[in-house]
Design a protein around this motif. Structure first.
Motif, PDB file in Angstrom:
ATOM      1  N   GLU A 142       0.756  -1.213  -0.103  1.00 21.94           N
ATOM      2  CA  GLU A 142      -0.004  -0.147  -0.040  1.00 21.94           C
ATOM      3  C   GLU A 142       0.956   1.208   0.106  1.00 21.94           C
ATOM      4  O   GLU A 142       0.408   2.255  -0.726  1.00 21.94           O
ATOM      5  CB  GLU A 142      -0.948   0.050   1.101  1.00 21.94           C
ATOM      6  CG  GLU A 142      -1.826  -1.116   1.159  1.00 21.94           C
ATOM      7  CD  GLU A 142      -2.691  -1.433   2.409  1.00 21.94           C
ATOM      8  OE1 GLU A 142      -3.926  -1.224   2.526  1.00 21.94           O
ATOM      9  OE2 GLU A 142      -1.914  -1.357   3.644  1.00 21.94           O
TER      10      GLU A 142
ATOM     11  N   ARG B 206       2.227   1.798  -3.428  1.00 24.83           N
ATOM     12  CA  ARG B 206       1.066   2.230  -4.316  1.00 24.83           C
ATOM     13  C   ARG B 206       0.901   3.393  -3.991  1.00 24.83           C
ATOM     14  O   ARG B 206       0.301   4.560  -4.948  1.00 24.83           O
ATOM     15  CB  ARG B 206      -0.039   1.657  -4.449  1.00 24.83           C
ATOM     16  CG  ARG B 206       0.117   0.098  -4.911  1.00 24.83           C
ATOM     17  CD  ARG B 206      -1.301  -0.610  -5.296  1.00 24.83           C
ATOM     18  NE  ARG B 206      -2.128  -0.910  -4.286  1.00 24.83           N
ATOM     19  CZ  ARG B 206      -1.827  -1.912  -3.224  1.00 24.83           C
ATOM     20  NH1 ARG B 206      -1.059  -2.774  -3.660  1.00 24.83           N
ATOM     21  NH2 ARG B 206      -2.726  -2.184  -2.478  1.00 24.83           N
ATOM     22  N   ARG B 207       1.367   4.097  -2.586  1.00 20.62           N
ATOM     23  CA  ARG B 207       1.030   5.755  -2.404  1.00 20.62           C
ATOM     24  C   ARG B 207       2.157   6.446  -3.057  1.00 20.62           C
ATOM     25  O   ARG B 207       2.087   7.676  -3.150  1.00 20.62           O
ATOM     26  CB  ARG B 207       0.899   5.894  -0.984  1.00 20.62           C
ATOM     27  CG  ARG B 207      -0.234   5.288  -0.304  1.00 20.62           C
ATOM     28  CD  ARG B 207      -1.352   6.439  -0.251  1.00 20.62           C
ATOM     29  NE  ARG B 207      -2.259   5.920   0.840  1.00 20.62           N
ATOM     30  CZ  ARG B 207      -3.147   4.991   0.829  1.00 20.62           C
ATOM     31  NH1 ARG B 207      -3.213   3.837   0.085  1.00 20.62           N
ATOM     32  NH2 ARG B 207      -3.780   4.931   2.062  1.00 20.62           N
TER      33      ARG B 207
ATOM     34  N   GLU C 159      -4.018   2.732  -8.816  1.00 21.70           N
ATOM     35  CA  GLU C 159      -4.064   3.368  -7.441  1.00 21.70           C
ATOM     36  C   GLU C 159      -4.203   4.852  -7.957  1.00 21.70           C
ATOM     37  O   GLU C 159      -4.808   5.591  -7.195  1.00 21.70           O
ATOM     38  CB  GLU C 159      -2.920   3.050  -6.689  1.00 21.70           C
ATOM     39  CG  GLU C 159      -2.910   4.064  -5.178  1.00 21.70           C
ATOM     40  CD  GLU C 159      -3.493   2.724  -4.283  1.00 21.70           C
ATOM     41  OE1 GLU C 159      -3.953   1.946  -4.454  1.00 21.70           O
ATOM     42  OE2 GLU C 159      -3.700   3.370  -2.863  1.00 21.70           O
ATOM     43  N   ARG C 160      -3.382   5.236  -8.893  1.00 22.74           N
ATOM     44  CA  ARG C 160      -3.424   6.743  -9.302  1.00 22.74           C
ATOM     45  C   ARG C 160      -4.536   7.071 -10.329  1.00 22.74           C
ATOM     46  O   ARG C 160      -4.821   7.975 -10.799  1.00 22.74           O
ATOM     47  CB  ARG C 160      -2.188   7.071 -10.049  1.00 22.74           C
ATOM     48  CG  ARG C 160      -0.763   6.955  -9.198  1.00 22.74           C
ATOM     49  CD  ARG C 160       0.293   7.280  -9.817  1.00 22.74           C
ATOM     50  NE  ARG C 160       1.673   6.942  -9.020  1.00 22.74           N
ATOM     51  CZ  ARG C 160       2.593   6.954  -9.357  1.00 22.74           C
ATOM     52  NH1 ARG C 160       2.926   6.818 -10.595  1.00 22.74           N
ATOM     53  NH2 ARG C 160       3.843   6.603  -8.457  1.00 22.74           N
TER      54      ARG C 160
END
Lengths: 439, 256
Positions: B74, B77-78, B109-110
């Protein structure tokens, strides 16, 4: 004691019922069946007290009331689909509950002299090859399942490739279980005879969808004469409660090559006995396997490879992925006779445990009576590499996908060796599906 | 962009980070220097989300969100990236396949579309040139059969493909000869940007001649004991870490 009698009586009943359906067989076969039935009565089913069955209990079979299979069980379209590989152009022989079914099979042109047919038909036709070769490699007096197969088999296939003939078209034999196979015991006998310099590619599919315990017991004899070459892939995806026992004897002469890959995905309880009798200089045996199991599935690979002559390489690589409470056993015995100098035997069993409750037992057994040999064996039982898992996750890949990538990488070692592309692709897809189902 | 407050972390019960504070703003490049065992790698790996460490106190805020509550994937992906000091070899997982999976996870994710195999290959080829990574290496299994230098270049290549907003490079210079160092540094320099921050963790000042930092920190015994500009790195190179040790002891003595 009463219980023991009951169990014995159950199998006696199976043998009786089976005998009643067998008529007009040649005398040599009828005699052999009678002897095999006696052997089975003496041997009974092996228990875990038997050294070769220490980790695999057949208790569920002892409690089952098994009957012989009908010869006309219907195979549903979904079941028949298990015998199809997209893009595979092959001859197809289909057996349902151990009986050959022409209506589900598909012929293709084979080179002159090649025989591929139902074994029962070959026996009816008085095939001298079957009379001469069938049962030459097996030992029904010592092995229960071989005795059971000999006493009760109804069919199987005969493949004979004469000297010098190369069969380019893959041969696919599918042993399907009908949707009504619950309670059925189906035995099959297969005979594969490759003449000098003959070549063939064989795919065996064992599959079914039906609920309920049933037994599939297959005994196969493979003879590879001088310089013959056999590529064999066995894909086992039996239904969830199936008990599958296979016994395969491979006899190899000089400079022959047998490559056998067994992929196990199905069944509740699976046992493969694979015996390699390497009896010709510079012949080569490659026996590989992959099992990917979940739930309470168990697969037991029992190998016995005898090196009788000089200069023989034999390689076995068995890899397994075990989730949930799945279990696997690998026993690999390599016996090197005094004459078998320059033996190069390598045996590897690697297990990847995806849960704390999964179990694997690996038992390499080397007996070496020659002094100039190279024999290695290695067994590993481990978990996913946490460092690799973290590396993948640190790049944004979720833990489950990362795990599946690592598992596939582990399994690919075997999958990539499957030389029939449509089958390899099917196995890859089945692995993806299996991994997607695993928690 | 990244704010670390009073971070404490232990491994196997031993505390390595004893309350570390660090603030990195967008557009900045920071260097963290320190002797062996000072906690540099621990800091990098804790930020990346390694489960080998237990965080026993403090916060790591990324755009105001405490990422310590997120799993490693996570965080990635941030937009957080760590270049490994020892990149892991993963036999059987293709470099290209792996990186495409990673990039598509990050893109998803984006809110971006996934890249097709072909689109990815074009992008990968362009980014590989940035770090002079031979294209042939992209076809191999992840880091398998790579030389030490190729592994480090592969890390920067991945960084170039994933375009993280915050990157921490864990001793990316170790084991590199001068030519490889120049290639890696030039790759990193091209990834500098107004909306990105990079933290370079190193033992030596050598890399910092090529990647010139805005801020230099000295990490000793799990704490940042000194912060300055790029001259601090040069000074440290001249006088050695013993000098910092001395300063630290003096500071502790003064506190006591």
């Amino acid at each position: 004691m009463t219980q023991t009698l009951t169990k014995a009586a159950r199998f006696a009943d199976l043998l009786d019922k089976s005998r009643a359906t067998l008529a007009n067989e040649p005398a040599w076969l009828a005699e052999r069946r009678a002897r095999a039935a006696e052997s089975f009565a003496e041997l009974g089913l092996p228990t875990t007290r038997h050294e070769d069955w220490r980790y695999t209990s057949l208790a569920r079979l002892e409690d089952a009331e098994l009957v012989p299979a009908a010869d006309n069980a219907k195979a549903s379209p979904a079941t028949l689909a298990l015998a199809e590989y997209a893009g595979l152009d092959a001859v197809l022989l289909v057996f349902v509950d151990g009986h050959y079914r022409a209506e589900y099979s598909r012929a293709a042109a084979l080179p002159a002299g090649v025989v591929l047919k139902s074994l029962a038909a070959a026996i009816r036709d008085g095939s001298p090859l079957v009379a001469e070769k069938l049962g030459r490699l097996t030992k029904p007096e010592r092995h229960s399942f071989t005795a059971l197969a000999e006493a009760t088999f109804r069919d199987g296939f005969l493949l004979h490739v004469p000297d010098g003939v190369e069969v380019a078209t893959p041969i696919h034999v599918a042993f399907l279980s009908s949707d009504t196979a619950a309670g059925v015991a189906a035995s099959a006998r297969n005979l594969i005879v490759l003449g000098a310099g003959a070549q063939a590619t064989l795919i065996e599919t064992h599959a079914g969808l039906g609920a309920g315990l049933h037994l599939k017991n297959v005994v196969t004899e493979i003879r590879a004469a001088v310089g013959a070459r056999l590529d064999r892939i066995v894909l086992q995806r039996e239904s969830p409660e199936a008990v599958h026992v296979s016994t395969t004897h491979v006899y190899q002469e000089r400079e022959s090559l047998v490559r056998s890959h067994t992929i196990d995905l199905g069944g509740a309880l699976v046992r493969h006995n694979l015996v390699g009798d390497l009896d010709g200089e510079a012949c080569e045996a490659i026996f590989n396997g992959l099992y990917v199991l979940r739930g309470t599935q168990s697969v037991d690979n029992f190998m016995w490879v005898e090196h009788r002559k000089e200069n023989i390489p034999s390689h076995e690589l068995y890899k397994g992925v075990l989730a949930d409470k799945a279990s696997a056993v690998f026993t690999g015995r390599i016996y090197v006779h005094p004459e078998a100098q320059k033996t190069d035997a390598k045996q590897t069993n690697q297990n990847l445990l995806l849960s704390d409750s999964a179990r694997a037992n690996a038992r390499p057994q080397l007996e070496i009576y020659a002094d100039d040999v190279k024999c290695t064996h290695g067994a590993t039982i481990g978990q996913l590499d946490a460092a690799a898992q973290f590396y993948l996750e640190s790049r944004g890949i979720d833990p489950r996908t990362a795990r599946n990538m690592l598992v596939k990488a582990f399994a690919n070692d075997i999958v990539e060796r499957l030389e029939v592309e449509p089958v390899r692709e099917a196995v890859e897809a089945l692995l993806d599906q299996r991994l997607a189902e695993m928690s | 962009m990244l704010e670390i407050r009073n971070l404490r972390a232990t491994i196997e019960g031993n505390e390595i980070l004893h309350g570390l504070n660090l603030t990195v703003k967008a557009g900045e490049v920071h260097a963290i220097m320190g002797p062996n065992g000072s906690g540099k790698s621990t800091l990098a790996r804790v930020i990346a989300g390694s489960e080998d460490y237990e965080v026993t106190g403090g916060e790591v805020l990324f755009d105001g969100e405490n990422i310590l509550e997120l799993e490693a994937d996570e965080r990635a992906r941030r937009g957080i990236f760590m270049a490994f000091q020892y990149p892991v070899e993963i036999p059987g997982v293709g470099n290209t396949y792996f990186l495409r999976q990673a990039l598509n996870a990050v893109r998803k994710e984006r809110g971006l579309d996934e890249l097709s195999g072909k689109e990815f290959l074009e992008l990968a080829r362009e980014k590989a040139r940035l770090v002079e990574l031979p294209e042939e290496l992209m076809k191999r299994s992840v880091n398998v059969g790579f030389s030490g230098g190729e592994k480090k270049r592969n890390e920067i290549f991945q960084m170039a493909v994933l375009e993280p907003r915050f990157s921490i490079l864990d001793e990316t210079d170790s084991g590199l000869d001068i030519d490889a160092l120049r290639v890696v540094a030039s790759g990193v320099n091209k990834l500098r940007g107004a909306d990105r921050a990079i933290v370079v963790v190193t033992h030596y000042q050598r890399l910092l001649q090529h990647i010139v930092p805005d801020v230099v920190h000295v990490l000793v015994d799990g704490r940042i004991v000194k912060t300055g500009d790029k001259d601090l790195a040069e000074h440290l190179e001249e006088v050695g870490y013993a000098w910092v040790d001395g300063e630290l002891k003096a500071a502790q003595a003064a506190q006591a």
